[in-house]
Design a protein around this motif. Structure first.
Motif, PDB file in Angstrom:
ATOM      1  N   THR A  40       0.829  -1.212   0.000  1.00 16.07           N
ATOM      2  CA  THR A  40       0.000   0.000   0.000  1.00 16.07           C
ATOM      3  C   THR A  40       0.857   1.253   0.000  1.00 16.07           C
ATOM      4  N   VAL A  60       2.188   1.799  -3.491  1.00 17.32           N
ATOM      5  CA  VAL A  60       1.138   2.342  -4.361  1.00 17.32           C
ATOM      6  C   VAL A  60       0.949   3.832  -4.091  1.00 17.32           C
ATOM      7  N   THR A  61       0.897   4.195  -2.801  1.00 21.66           N
ATOM      8  CA  THR A  61       0.722   5.606  -2.442  1.00 21.66           C
ATOM      9  C   THR A  61       1.910   6.439  -2.895  1.00 21.66           C
ATOM     10  N   ALA A  81       1.684   6.826  -6.619  1.00 22.29           N
ATOM     11  CA  ALA A  81       0.566   7.698  -6.992  1.00 22.29           C
ATOM     12  C   ALA A  81       0.887   9.159  -6.724  1.00 22.29           C
ATOM     13  N   GLN A 119      -3.556  10.386  -8.547  1.00 21.15           N
ATOM     14  CA  GLN A 119      -3.279   9.797  -7.239  1.00 21.15           C
ATOM     15  C   GLN A 119      -4.495   9.099  -6.660  1.00 21.15           C
ATOM     16  N   ASP A 130      -5.416   5.762  -8.487  1.00 23.22           N
ATOM     17  CA  ASP A 130      -4.551   4.612  -8.172  1.00 23.22           C
ATOM     18  C   ASP A 130      -4.852   4.046  -6.793  1.00 23.22           C
ATOM     19  N   ILE A 131      -5.023   4.922  -5.819  1.00 19.56           N
ATOM     20  CA  ILE A 131      -5.263   4.450  -4.453  1.00 19.56           C
ATOM     21  C   ILE A 131      -6.626   3.761  -4.358  1.00 19.56           C
ATOM     22  N   THR A 184      -8.251   2.315  -6.812  1.00 21.84           N
ATOM     23  CA  THR A 184      -8.152   1.054  -7.565  1.00 21.84           C
ATOM     24  C   THR A 184      -7.453  -0.017  -6.732  1.00 21.84           C
ATOM     25  N   HIS A 185      -6.385   0.375  -6.070  1.00 20.42           N
ATOM     26  CA  HIS A 185      -5.653  -0.567  -5.214  1.00 20.42           C
ATOM     27  C   HIS A 185      -6.544  -1.101  -4.111  1.00 20.42           C
ATOM     28  N   VAL A 215      -4.949  -4.668 -13.279  1.00 16.53           N
ATOM     29  CA  VAL A 215      -4.532  -5.113 -11.933  1.00 16.53           C
ATOM     30  C   VAL A 215      -5.165  -6.465 -11.616  1.00 16.53           C
ATOM     31  N   LEU A 220       0.845   1.378 -10.772  1.00 12.30           N
ATOM     32  CA  LEU A 220       0.059   0.453  -9.951  1.00 12.30           C
ATOM     33  C   LEU A 220       0.211  -0.993 -10.405  1.00 12.30           C
ATOM     34  N   TRP A 226       1.611  -4.299  -8.222  1.00 16.74           N
ATOM     35  CA  TRP A 226       0.848  -5.533  -8.061  1.00 16.74           C
ATOM     36  C   TRP A 226       1.580  -6.733  -8.653  1.00 16.74           C
TER      37      TRP A 226
END
Length: 445
Positions: free
Chosen positions: A253, A256-257, A260, A266, A269-270, A272-273, A356, A409, A413
């Motif tokens: 996480t 990803v942050t 992003a 940003q 992406d967050i 979606t994650h 993803v 992203l 993953w």
């Protein structure tokens, strides 16, 4: 079913899967009811839930360790000893729960403040948490009692209790939050009270089953200090294993942050994650059901001294893991274009979610084998190796995840699915191919 072991695996894994899916429904029901009170209340529930899930998640060893120990005693032909060991696990749950409850009551405010939310949200979270911590001991008792029953090769009873517990939770939440007739609702505190009452009732139901079994076999219900200490020692490596898994998810996480923050989308992406992780977690419940069967069967066979049988069933369960992973992977890939519509109206998130999920789908067969072998080694009482293996895997994965953060992203993953899960697979296969974990007899190491 082609083989007798297939029927046994399915008998244990089927109810285990349904019970695993039922567990998160406690919080989902709370969220559904509280969500209509307002956004600040829902946000407060979310923060309190993170704290509670962390505490309970770290204590999952109460189920896993108890399953392994009870199953070994059962395999050795000592049902009375199995239940006595299970009772010690219950007393350990009470001890840990009492300490956690006191700390939770004292530290609810500071724990919530760590999240840095707005004052209104913080107030709601603190109010909810101070009530909800009263359910920690019942939750831990539910874990331990479930472990006892799984060790006794009974996954149906925990399922029945989980279903009725969730029904009671929903009913109480609605009544206590919104009120009925002339009785006014309590709002957010009502949700916490309803959940605690449902947890107490569920724990009581499981305890009744275990206590009746212990009395029937003549096992003592009093705590045995040596047995409680032994259960605690066995749980330490499993806690370390759990911490490494949670740390890996936090690293993912964070990556990803971090990625992003360097890009323009940003929030996309967050979001979606978060959706992808939710789906990954749900599929983990499907695959983890076979792992629970693996814990119970492996412990029983090793307790009976049947090394050849353990090897044979392990091979068969690995095949189940591969097959389950292929099925979930194909279904996830096929559904990836439409799943986003179930969760969001944002076309950018829906579009970003598809690649993803395709990456996650490719990793499902690997995940299936990883979960099965993890369950096998837990059932064998090989927690020390799992702790060391978890640390090695985290050390390998974390730098890779952070290195690819800027690539987007999908790259993060891909690192989680292929590097993290691949490293876990390598560590577990290395152990499973050897003989060090095949320790027979009633006692765990």
């Amino acid at each position: 079913m082609r083989r007798p072991e297939d029927r046994e695996i399915l008998r244990l894994a089927g109810p285990a899967f349904l019970a695993l899916v039922a567990e998160p429904l406690f919080l989902l029901a709370d969220a559904a009811v509280v969500g209509h009170l307002g956004t600040p209340e829902l946000a407060g529930l979310g923060i309190a839930a993170v704290v509670l899930q962390t505490v309970v998640g770290l204590c999952v060893f109460l189920a896993y360790g108890t399953t392994a120990g009870v199953a070994r005693q059962l395999g050795a032909g000592d049902r009375r000893g199995a239940l006595a060991q299970g009772v010690d696990g219950l007393w350990l749950a009470v001890l840990i729960g009492a300490v956690a409850t006191v700390l939770g009551l004292l530290l609810a405010g500071p724990l919530v403040a760590v999240f840095g939310a707005a004052p209104e949200v913080t107030d709601h979270a603190t109010t909810y948490l101070r009530i909800a911590v009263l359910g920690i001991t019942p939750l831990l008792l539910m874990l331990a009692a479930t472990g006892v029953l799984r060790g006794l090769q009974d996954t149906r009873t925990p399922l029945v209790v989980a279903v009725w517990g969730n029904v009671l939770n929903v009913v109480l939440n609605v009544l206590l939050v919104y009120g009925v007739g002339p009785v006014s609702g309590l709002g957010l505190p009502g949700s916490a009270i309803g959940s605690v009452v449902a947890q107490v009732a569920s724990a009581a139901a499981l305890l009744i089953v275990v206590v009746r079994g212990a009395r029937r076999e003549g096992a003592s219900l009093r705590p045995h200090p040596a047995g409680v200490r032994s259960a605690a020692r066995a749980g330490v490596p499993l806690v370390v294993r759990t911490l490494t898994l949670r740390a890996a998810l936090l690293v993912t996480t964070y990556a990803v942050t971090l990625g992003a923050a360097r890009a323009s989308g940003q929030s996309v992406d967050i979001a979606t994650h978060q959706l992808a992780m939710t789906l990954w977690t749900f599929l983990a419940f499907v695959l983890d059901a076979v792992a629970i069967a693996a814990q119970a069967i492996t412990g029983r066979l090793l307790g009976a001294g049947d090394v050849a049988g353990t090897r044979a069933v392990t091979r068969r369960m690995v095949q189940w893991g591969v097959g389950s992973g292929v099925v979930t992977g194909v279904l996830l890939a096929a559904a990836s274009p439409v799943l986003g519509r179930l969760f969001t109206g944002d076309p950018a998130v829906r579009e970003a979610l598809v690649p993803v999920l395709l990456v996650a789908a490719l990793g499902q067969p690997v995940a299936g084998v990883v979960f099965v072998l993890d369950g096998v080694l837990i059932g064998a009482g090989d927690g020390g190796y799992l702790a060391r293996g978890g640390l090695v895997t985290l050390v390998v994965y974390a730098p890779v995840a952070l290195a690819v953060a800027g690539a987007g992203l999908v790259a993060v993953w891909a690192a989680m699915v292929f590097v993290f899960m691949g490293a876990r697979l390598a560590v577990l296969l290395h152990r499973a191919r050897g003989d060090a974990w095949l320790v027979t007899g009633a006692a765990l190491r």
